[in-house]
Design a protein around this motif. Structure first.
Motif, PDB file in Angstrom:
ATOM      1  N   MET A 173      33.213  42.980  52.248  1.00 12.23           N
ATOM      2  CA  MET A 173      33.465  41.919  51.308  1.00 12.23           C
ATOM      3  C   MET A 173      32.160  41.296  50.852  1.00 12.23           C
ATOM      4  N   ILE A 174      32.136  40.941  49.592  1.00 13.68           N
ATOM      5  CA  ILE A 174      30.942  40.318  49.018  1.00 13.68           C
ATOM      6  C   ILE A 174      31.302  38.884  48.647  1.00 13.68           C
ATOM      7  N   LYS A 175      30.585  37.937  49.227  1.00 12.38           N
ATOM      8  CA  LYS A 175      30.808  36.526  48.883  1.00 12.38           C
ATOM      9  C   LYS A 175      30.094  36.221  47.578  1.00 12.38           C
ATOM     10  N   SER A 176      30.695  35.346  46.771  1.00 10.79           N
ATOM     11  CA  SER A 176      30.091  34.992  45.490  1.00 10.79           C
ATOM     12  C   SER A 176      29.015  33.928  45.695  1.00 10.79           C
ATOM     13  N   ASP A 177      28.067  33.881  44.750  1.00  9.98           N
ATOM     14  CA  ASP A 177      26.994  32.893  44.846  1.00  9.98           C
ATOM     15  C   ASP A 177      27.454  31.549  44.293  1.00  9.98           C
ATOM     16  N   LYS A 178      26.569  30.532  44.392  1.00  9.23           N
ATOM     17  CA  LYS A 178      26.923  29.166  44.001  1.00  9.23           C
ATOM     18  C   LYS A 178      27.363  29.061  42.541  1.00  9.23           C
ATOM     19  N   SER A 179      26.651  29.737  41.609  1.00  8.47           N
ATOM     20  CA  SER A 179      27.003  29.613  40.196  1.00  8.47           C
ATOM     21  C   SER A 179      28.379  30.216  39.924  1.00  8.47           C
ATOM     22  N   THR A 180      28.700  31.309  40.577  1.00  8.17           N
ATOM     23  CA  THR A 180      30.012  31.919  40.412  1.00  8.17           C
ATOM     24  C   THR A 180      31.077  31.035  41.051  1.00  8.17           C
ATOM     25  N   ASP A 181      30.754  30.398  42.159  1.00  7.56           N
ATOM     26  CA  ASP A 181      31.727  29.529  42.807  1.00  7.56           C
ATOM     27  C   ASP A 181      32.165  28.402  41.885  1.00  7.56           C
ATOM     28  N   LEU A 182      31.238  27.844  41.115  1.00  9.64           N
ATOM     29  CA  LEU A 182      31.603  26.795  40.163  1.00  9.64           C
ATOM     30  C   LEU A 182      32.560  27.340  39.106  1.00  9.64           C
ATOM     31  N   LEU A 183      32.312  28.551  38.656  1.00  8.95           N
ATOM     32  CA  LEU A 183      33.188  29.181  37.672  1.00  8.95           C
ATOM     33  C   LEU A 183      34.572  29.415  38.271  1.00  8.95           C
ATOM     34  N   LEU A 184      34.602  29.911  39.505  1.00 13.69           N
ATOM     35  CA  LEU A 184      35.888  30.155  40.157  1.00 13.69           C
ATOM     36  C   LEU A 184      36.628  28.841  40.413  1.00 13.69           C
ATOM     37  N   LEU A 185      35.902  27.804  40.800  1.00 16.38           N
ATOM     38  CA  LEU A 185      36.519  26.501  41.001  1.00 16.38           C
ATOM     39  C   LEU A 185      37.115  25.998  39.690  1.00 16.38           C
ATOM     40  N   ALA A 186      36.380  26.161  38.594  1.00 15.52           N
ATOM     41  CA  ALA A 186      36.893  25.756  37.281  1.00 15.52           C
ATOM     42  C   ALA A 186      38.157  26.555  36.944  1.00 15.52           C
ATOM     43  N   GLY A 187      38.137  27.849  37.238  1.00 11.49           N
ATOM     44  CA  GLY A 187      39.315  28.685  36.986  1.00 11.49           C
ATOM     45  C   GLY A 187      40.512  28.224  37.803  1.00 11.49           C
ATOM     46  N   LYS A 188      40.283  27.887  39.069  1.00 11.73           N
ATOM     47  CA  LYS A 188      41.380  27.397  39.913  1.00 11.73           C
ATOM     48  C   LYS A 188      41.934  26.085  39.381  1.00 11.73           C
ATOM     49  N   VAL A 189      41.038  25.182  39.020  1.00 12.65           N
ATOM     50  CA  VAL A 189      41.472  23.879  38.513  1.00 12.65           C
ATOM     51  C   VAL A 189      42.268  24.056  37.215  1.00 12.65           C
ATOM     52  N   ILE A 190      41.759  24.887  36.328  1.00 12.84           N
ATOM     53  CA  ILE A 190      42.441  25.096  35.043  1.00 12.84           C
ATOM     54  C   ILE A 190      43.813  25.727  35.246  1.00 12.84           C
ATOM     55  N   THR A 191      43.909  26.700  36.150  1.00 11.83           N
ATOM     56  CA  THR A 191      45.218  27.337  36.370  1.00 11.83           C
ATOM     57  C   THR A 191      46.209  26.350  36.980  1.00 11.83           C
ATOM     58  N   VAL A 192      45.741  25.504  37.890  1.00 13.67           N
ATOM     59  CA  VAL A 192      46.626  24.493  38.472  1.00 13.67           C
ATOM     60  C   VAL A 192      47.068  23.497  37.393  1.00 13.67           C
ATOM     61  N   LEU A 193      46.107  23.054  36.561  1.00 11.38           N
ATOM     62  CA  LEU A 193      46.450  22.132  35.475  1.00 11.38           C
ATOM     63  C   LEU A 193      47.435  22.765  34.490  1.00 11.38           C
ATOM     64  N   MET A 194      47.223  24.034  34.181  1.00 11.10           N
ATOM     65  CA  MET A 194      48.120  24.712  33.244  1.00 11.10           C
ATOM     66  C   MET A 194      49.514  24.868  33.847  1.00 11.10           C
ATOM     67  N   GLN A 195      49.584  25.176  35.144  1.00 11.62           N
ATOM     68  CA  GLN A 195      50.903  25.252  35.769  1.00 11.62           C
ATOM     69  C   GLN A 195      51.574  23.883  35.764  1.00 11.62           C
ATOM     70  N   GLY A 196      50.790  22.841  35.996  1.00 12.71           N
ATOM     71  CA  GLY A 196      51.341  21.493  35.928  1.00 12.71           C
ATOM     72  C   GLY A 196      51.844  21.172  34.538  1.00 12.71           C
ATOM     73  N   ALA A 197      51.080  21.555  33.525  1.00 14.71           N
ATOM     74  CA  ALA A 197      51.491  21.324  32.139  1.00 14.71           C
ATOM     75  C   ALA A 197      52.769  22.100  31.815  1.00 14.71           C
ATOM     76  N   MET A 198      52.881  23.319  32.310  1.00 15.25           N
ATOM     77  CA  MET A 198      54.085  24.107  32.058  1.00 15.25           C
ATOM     78  C   MET A 198      55.289  23.486  32.774  1.00 15.25           C
ATOM     79  N   GLY A 199      55.075  23.010  33.992  1.00 16.17           N
ATOM     80  CA  GLY A 199      56.153  22.334  34.718  1.00 16.17           C
ATOM     81  C   GLY A 199      56.607  21.077  33.991  1.00 16.17           C
ATOM     82  N   PHE A 200      55.641  20.289  33.513  1.00 17.04           N
ATOM     83  CA  PHE A 200      55.966  19.088  32.756  1.00 17.04           C
ATOM     84  C   PHE A 200      56.684  19.454  31.455  1.00 17.04           C
TER      85      PHE A 200
END
Length: 184
Positions: free
Chosen positions: A1-28
């Protein structure tokens, strides 16, 4: 397994946040659509009386079939997109863990492609209902308009093709990884 670096982690965190927000928006969105459908079902007479009082057209009947058709299709779209964003978040999680080339991600990408195809078809299914609502709105004058566009969304079709291709890439990557692990 290859761990991602700090800059990629920010991108992945943004992706997680956006997907959670979008699921919340769809639920609403689903909640609002169900609420509107309930209000429409239980308040039809009141709504028609308000329309008659505002417009002076006592003979206009609210097109319930078209209204519920649009609401039902809208509910199907937001439910489909809720699942889509859940699958995307699951893929992002595997990337965060450093192990994206797993067979589950290929399946997720294929399902996401099918879901987006479903959204495209659902939008087309809403057009006849929207046209009926447009005819109803035109009875009130030129200022009241509902437009329905039945054109295929080329960017949506491109997304579907890309997702199917990515699913194949992930399947191939997972198979190559299994072969490599078998030879070591």
């Amino acid at each position: 397994m290859i761990k991602s670096d700090k800059s990629t982690d920010l991108l992945l965190l943004a992706g997680k946040v956006i997907t959670v927000l979008m699921q919340g928006a769809m639920g609403f969105g689903a909640f609002v659509l169900v609420l509107v459908a309930g209000a429409l079902a239980f308040s039809r007479d009141t709504i028609e009386a308000e329309i008659a009082a505002e417009t002076g057209h006592a003979d206009l009947a609210l097109p319930l079939f078209a209204s519920f058709g649009v609401l039902l299709v809208g509910l199907a779209i937001v439910a489909t997109l809720f699942v889509f964003f859940g699958k995307l978040r699951a893929i992002i999680n595997t990337v965060s863990e450093g192990d994206p080339f797993v067979p589950d991600n290929a399946d997720r990408l294929s399902l996401m492609a099918w879901l987006m195809l479903g959204v495209q078809l659902l939008v087309l299914a809403a057009v006849p209902f929207a046209l009926q609502l447009g005819e109803f709105a035109r009875k009130f004058g030129e200022d009241a308009q509902i437009e329905a566009n039945g054109d295929f969304d080329l960017s949506g079709i491109l997304l579907i093709i890309i997702l199917f291709i990515l699913a194949r890439v992930f399947r191939h990557g997972a198979a190559m990884r299994e072969d490599l692990e078998g030879t070591v």
